[in-house]
Design an enzyme around this catalytic site. Structure first.
Site, PDB file in Angstrom:
ATOM      1  N   CYS A  25       0.848  -1.325   0.024  1.00  0.00           N
ATOM      2  CA  CYS A  25       0.055  -0.077  -0.169  1.00  0.00           C
ATOM      3  C   CYS A  25       1.134   1.362  -0.340  1.00  0.00           C
ATOM      4  O   CYS A  25       1.856   1.036   0.511  1.00  0.00           O
ATOM      5  CB  CYS A  25      -1.310   0.371   1.028  1.00  0.00           C
ATOM      6  SG  CYS A  25      -0.280  -0.137   3.263  1.00  0.00           S
ATOM      7  N   HIS A 603      -2.722   6.966  12.683  1.00  0.00           N
ATOM      8  CA  HIS A 603      -1.250   6.592  13.180  1.00  0.00           C
ATOM      9  C   HIS A 603      -0.752   8.075  12.836  1.00  0.00           C
ATOM     10  O   HIS A 603      -1.474   8.442  11.896  1.00  0.00           O
ATOM     11  CB  HIS A 603      -0.981   5.836  12.896  1.00  0.00           C
ATOM     12  CG  HIS A 603      -0.815   5.137  11.602  1.00  0.00           C
ATOM     13  ND1 HIS A 603      -1.746   3.799  10.967  1.00  0.00           N
ATOM     14  CD2 HIS A 603      -0.821   6.058   9.982  1.00  0.00           C
ATOM     15  CE1 HIS A 603      -2.012   4.363  10.045  1.00  0.00           C
ATOM     16  NE2 HIS A 603      -0.755   5.373   9.007  1.00  0.00           N
TER      17      HIS A 603
END
Length: 687
Positions: A25, A603
């Protein structure tokens, strides 16, 4: 030996089907490992041998060997970034997005058995690029967007390095000259620094074009893309005084990429196939694209340049405000392309006739784009990635020296939002300069020319620049915010440039306005709240009893992130809770961290925290997180690290966490744990 065109079915008496997979990704973190785990689990259920290579932020792991590829019956590539496929020549290859590896692994395993065979050096069988998969308008738009972002990401370092070197050389080694603008003495040290910067800027446009093409057509498209971009930026090749700039580079990049894909579909004899990707395709595509641009596209560009110049010449007797606004619009439109160059050369040419006011209008508009885009990244940080914010700081510096190209990365990435905002700000700056009869004695723009004494009417010059900059910044954040909210299906709330709610106890009396956000704010623990000092530690000590909450109070994603940020602040490792929230929300704007299976892992990498810290909380009802499988997030981890500590250890733990969460029994134990101590005991298994 079994042919790849006729793989064994795995039935009794035949060898087990052996498949390989590669997952990746853009960020190389959670989705990479979740897709790998899902594919592996599906293969185990179906009785199929599978090996999965993950290309994460810590590098490639479980790398596929030549022997693996030789023995494989098919390869699944579940990736949202470029994956080298030359090593899979002669094998069946199925290429999809990483989300499909997570959401439908069984179907991919079935589809790869009949997938097209990868040709030697081919970027994608069946006419798909590296990001490619099936057809359909949505998929094609996704491929085009990823290709554009690929080009922009490679271009940014050239813009920053080239622009900053030019700015430094002009500021330290330059002086004003009525005939030459800002001049650096020949053969001086600063002239050499300037020349190095110019090389960076010269390469910027072909790099953009080349890597757009590469993302679509893989390696064979790189050369035609770069040469096409160089041709687009060199107006002399098609009798134009100005090149097509970054807009021309985007055009040549897509033309080169899709031209290469089209050539790959042509059936050729087997003896020609080995030289197709390294000789035949690059030569054919480069020649065709270059000649097409010179003889077909270049002529209209030269025509535009010529007629715009004539049109502007006929307007010199009209209103100064109107002329200034038009020149500002043109300066801001393509930043180095024919429209921009027409306005600039028109103003520069009039200096010799004694008319310095037209150049004054241009000089006020020139710095507005980089200054405005840089300011936008400061006033609404959550709308921008970390790389964009860093580019924004460089753009601010370039704007001070009249280097409008500093805004090109933003315009290339979000043309529909950034170019109109740039033009609006440029028009405001040019109109104010025209109204105040600002003059510029040298063919250059930006605050640097005023500082060096080339501008007449300095106070109003700075007023014009400041007004245009603010208008550009506010228009940009408004349009980008509106676009992001529409993409996520959320109605805009108030002005895009307005203040954002802050956590109770952090902002002076400020807080979320209403609803779940207000409830979440009221429930956020104080940053100095005490917690048992003896709380057990897990995940290398990043997660402790201080950062676990059995039940979240929040009902939506933004409120949950705010509540989690307050939870992390208990540790004393968070210096700026609001900045932590903004960074986490900006990461969400890049792509959801909802991983499916009722899991979310938001995050943030920011110096708002002084040391790595991880929090965990549960939501009984679940929170809509835009997860790939449509499930609401009930298990939420929040990971925050300072910039300097965002290294392999952090990524290793995130990878371990992602993999462990794919185990059904682990998730069930985490949901069933009655209190914080029990939750921590379950989380001890992550290692």
């Amino acid at each position: 030996m079994t042919s790849p065109a006729d793989p064994p079915t795995g039935a009794s008496g035949q060898k087990r089907l052996k498949l390989l997979a590669v997952t990746a990704c853009p960020t190389g973190i959670a989705h990479t490992y979740m897709a790998a785990e899902k594919l592996q689990q599906a293969a185990d259920r179906l009785g199929i041998d599978m090996k999965v290579e993950t290309q994460g932020s810590i590098g490639a792991e479980n790398v596929l060997s030549d022997n693996d590829v030789r023995e494989a019956d098919g390869i699944i590539i579940a990736a949202d970034k470029d994956v080298d496929r030359d090593r899979f020549a002669g094998k069946r290859v199925l290429s999809v997005g990483v989300s499909e590896g997570i959401s439908r692994p069984e179907q991919l395993i079935e589809q790869v058995r009949t997938a097209p065979v990868q040709g030697g050096g081919d970027a994608g069988s069946g006419g798909t690029g590296p990001a490619g998969g099936g057809g359909g308008g949505g998929r094609e738009r996704s491929v085009a967007y990823k290709a554009l972002m690929n080009g922009v990401s490679y271009m940014i370092p050239f813009v920053v390095v080239g622009g900053l070197l030019i700015a430094i050389s002009l500021s330290l080694g330059g002086h004003t000259d009525p005939k030459g603008g800002l001049v650096i003495p020949d053969d001086s040290f600063w002239m050499h620094v300037n020349q190095i910067g110019v090389i960076g800027f010269t390469l910027m446009v072909p790099i953009l074009s080349g890597y757009i093409a590469y993302a679509i057509g893989d390696r064979p498209a790189l050369v035609p893309g770069m040469i096409g971009g160089w041709i687009a930026n060199t107006g002399e090749l098609y009798d134009s005084k100005a090149g097509a700039g970054f807009i021309g580079a985007i055009v040549t990049g897509f033309l080169a990429g899709y031209l290469v894909l089209w050539i790959k579909k042509v059936k050729v004899p087997k003896f020609v196939q080995p030289i197709m990707p390294i000789i035949v395709i690059p030569i054919l595509a480069t020649s065709a694209l270059g000649l097409f641009f010179i003889y077909v596209i270049g002529k209209p560009i030269a025509w535009v340049f010529e007629h715009l110049t004539d049109w502007l010449s006929g307007m010199t007797g009209t209103s100064a405000i109107l002329l200034g606004a038009i020149l500002g619009l043109m300066i801001a439109f393509d930043m180095g392309g024919p429209v921009n160059k027409t306005a600039f050369l028109f103003g520069a040419g009039l200096i010799a006739t004694g008319n310095q006011t037209v150049m004054g209008m241009c000089a006020a508009a020139i710095p507005v784009m980089p200054l405005g885009q840089g300011l936008a990244t400061l006033i609404r940080k959550r709308l921008y990635s970390e790389q964009e914010r860093e580019t924004g700081l460089a753009a601010l510096f370039m704007g001070l020296f009249g280097i409008s190209e500093g805004a090109i990365p933003f315009a290339a990435a979000r043309p529909a939002q950034v170019i109109p905002a740039n033009m609006l700000g440029g028009a405001v700056a040019g109109a104010i300069a025209g109204l105040a009869s600002v003059e510029d004695a040298v063919p250059h723009g930006g605050p640097i020319v005023a500082v060096l004494g080339a501008v007449g009417g300095v106070p109003m010059f700075f007023v014009a620049v400041a007004a245009g900059t603010v208008v550009t910044a506010l228009a940009t954040v408004s349009l980008v915010d509106l676009s992001e909210r529409r993409r996520r299906g959320v109605a805009p709330l108030g002005g895009a440039g307005g203040p954002e709610p802050v956590l109770a106890g952090v902002g002076a009396g400020a807080g979320p306005s209403a609803g779940a956000g207000a409830a979440a704010s009221a429930s956020v623990p104080s940053p100095v709240a005490a917690a048992p000092a003896s709380a057990p530690e897990v995940l290398s000590g990043y997660l402790t009893g201080q950062t676990v909450k059995v039940q979240l109070d929040s009902g939506d994603k933004e409120a949950a992130i705010r509540e989690m940020a307050g939870l992390l602040a208990r540790t004393g490792k968070v210096d700026d809770v609001e900045e932590l929230v903004r960074t986490a929300l900006a990461r969400e704007a890049q792509g959801t961290t909802g991983l499916g299976e009722e899991i979310a892992i938001p995050h943030a990498k920011t110096d708002a925290v002084t040391a790595p810290v991880v929090g965990f909380a549960r939501s009984a009802e679940g929170i809509e997180w835009g997860s790939l499988d449509g499930t609401k997030a009930k298990l939420i981890f929040m990971i925050s690290v300072p910039e300097a500590a965002a290294g392999d250890e952090h990524l290793r733990i995130l990878a371990l966490l992602s993999r462990k969460l794919m185990v059904t029994g682990f998730r069930e134990r985490l949901v069933a744990a009655p209190d914080e101590a029990a939750i921590l005991e379950v989380l001890r298994e992550v290692r």
